[in-house]
Design a protein around this motif. Structure first.
Motif, PDB file in Angstrom:
ATOM      1  N   PHE A 198      35.600 -22.106  -0.586  1.00  0.00           N
ATOM      2  CA  PHE A 198      36.288 -23.060  -1.457  1.00  0.00           C
ATOM      3  C   PHE A 198      37.601 -23.406  -0.782  1.00  0.00           C
ATOM      4  O   PHE A 198      38.603 -22.724  -0.977  1.00  0.00           O
ATOM      5  N   GLY A 199      37.564 -24.456   0.041  1.00  0.00           N
ATOM      6  CA  GLY A 199      38.767 -24.782   0.812  1.00  0.00           C
ATOM      7  C   GLY A 199      39.000 -23.694   1.839  1.00  0.00           C
ATOM      8  O   GLY A 199      38.150 -23.414   2.673  1.00  0.00           O
ATOM      9  N   TRP A 200      40.136 -23.035   1.771  1.00  0.00           N
ATOM     10  CA  TRP A 200      40.434 -21.966   2.717  1.00  0.00           C
ATOM     11  C   TRP A 200      40.065 -20.593   2.171  1.00  0.00           C
ATOM     12  O   TRP A 200      40.128 -19.595   2.870  1.00  0.00           O
ATOM     13  N   LYS A 201      39.655 -20.552   0.910  1.00  0.00           N
ATOM     14  CA  LYS A 201      39.255 -19.273   0.309  1.00  0.00           C
ATOM     15  C   LYS A 201      37.766 -19.034   0.485  1.00  0.00           C
ATOM     16  O   LYS A 201      36.969 -19.953   0.424  1.00  0.00           O
ATOM     17  N   LYS A 202      37.419 -17.779   0.717  1.00  0.00           N
ATOM     18  CA  LYS A 202      36.015 -17.392   0.789  1.00  0.00           C
ATOM     19  C   LYS A 202      35.715 -16.436  -0.351  1.00  0.00           C
ATOM     20  O   LYS A 202      36.446 -15.478  -0.580  1.00  0.00           O
ATOM     21  N   LYS A 203      34.662 -16.723  -1.066  1.00  0.00           N
ATOM     22  CA  LYS A 203      34.215 -15.883  -2.172  1.00  0.00           C
ATOM     23  C   LYS A 203      32.780 -15.461  -1.914  1.00  0.00           C
ATOM     24  O   LYS A 203      32.078 -16.051  -1.104  1.00  0.00           O
ATOM     25  N   ARG A 204      32.333 -14.441  -2.643  1.00  0.00           N
ATOM     26  CA  ARG A 204      30.961 -13.984  -2.535  1.00  0.00           C
ATOM     27  C   ARG A 204      30.224 -14.353  -3.805  1.00  0.00           C
ATOM     28  O   ARG A 204      30.675 -14.066  -4.913  1.00  0.00           O
ATOM     29  N   ALA A 205      29.078 -14.987  -3.630  1.00  0.00           N
ATOM     30  CA  ALA A 205      28.243 -15.352  -4.772  1.00  0.00           C
ATOM     31  C   ALA A 205      27.039 -14.403  -4.804  1.00  0.00           C
ATOM     32  O   ALA A 205      26.464 -14.094  -3.761  1.00  0.00           O
ATOM     33  N   ASP A 206      26.693 -13.937  -5.982  1.00  0.00           N
ATOM     34  CA  ASP A 206      25.541 -13.039  -6.100  1.00  0.00           C
ATOM     35  C   ASP A 206      24.242 -13.771  -5.786  1.00  0.00           C
ATOM     36  O   ASP A 206      23.416 -13.281  -5.045  1.00  0.00           O
ATOM     37  N   ILE A 207      24.051 -14.953  -6.376  1.00  0.00           N
ATOM     38  CA  ILE A 207      22.829 -15.717  -6.164  1.00  0.00           C
ATOM     39  C   ILE A 207      23.213 -17.161  -5.841  1.00  0.00           C
ATOM     40  O   ILE A 207      24.002 -17.767  -6.552  1.00  0.00           O
ATOM     41  N   VAL A 208      22.635 -17.692  -4.770  1.00  0.00           N
ATOM     42  CA  VAL A 208      22.853 -19.090  -4.388  1.00  0.00           C
ATOM     43  C   VAL A 208      21.495 -19.757  -4.256  1.00  0.00           C
ATOM     44  O   VAL A 208      20.583 -19.201  -3.648  1.00  0.00           O
ATOM     45  N   ILE A 209      21.361 -20.950  -4.853  1.00  0.00           N
ATOM     46  CA  ILE A 209      20.139 -21.731  -4.722  1.00  0.00           C
ATOM     47  C   ILE A 209      20.489 -22.981  -3.927  1.00  0.00           C
ATOM     48  O   ILE A 209      21.337 -23.771  -4.346  1.00  0.00           O
ATOM     49  N   PHE A 210      19.846 -23.163  -2.784  1.00  0.00           N
ATOM     50  CA  PHE A 210      20.109 -24.307  -1.934  1.00  0.00           C
ATOM     51  C   PHE A 210      19.308 -25.512  -2.393  1.00  0.00           C
ATOM     52  O   PHE A 210      18.142 -25.400  -2.768  1.00  0.00           O
ATOM     53  N   TYR A 211      19.948 -26.666  -2.363  1.00  0.00           N
ATOM     54  CA  TYR A 211      19.315 -27.936  -2.725  1.00  0.00           C
ATOM     55  C   TYR A 211      18.969 -28.665  -1.443  1.00  0.00           C
ATOM     56  O   TYR A 211      19.816 -28.857  -0.582  1.00  0.00           O
TER      57      TYR A 211
END
Length: 68
Positions: free
Chosen positions: A54-67
């Protein structure tokens, strides 16, 4: 002659952090089951514990669904 007695063994206290992690893991597995079996998302489009920027921040997502 055998004599049976009832012995009550109290459950060992769980670490609250461990208990929360087990709960979160169960919720994630249940949500994945709904995504794959009920909503018919292909497994190839799902990633677990994915790094999201997110911009310069990096976060961890538990589940990601790619479109696609």
């Amino acid at each position: 002659m055998l004599v049976w007695t009832r012995v009550r063994i109290p459950p060992a206290p769980l670490n609250k952090k461990l208990d929360k992690q087990i709960g979160n893991l169960f919720k994630r597995q249940l949500y994945l089951k709904v995504l794959i079996e009920d909503l018919k998302y292909p497994i190839s489009r799902i990633e677990l514990e994915y790094s999201v920027s997110f911009g310069w921040k990096k976060k961890r997502a538990d589940i990601v669904i790619f479109y696609l």
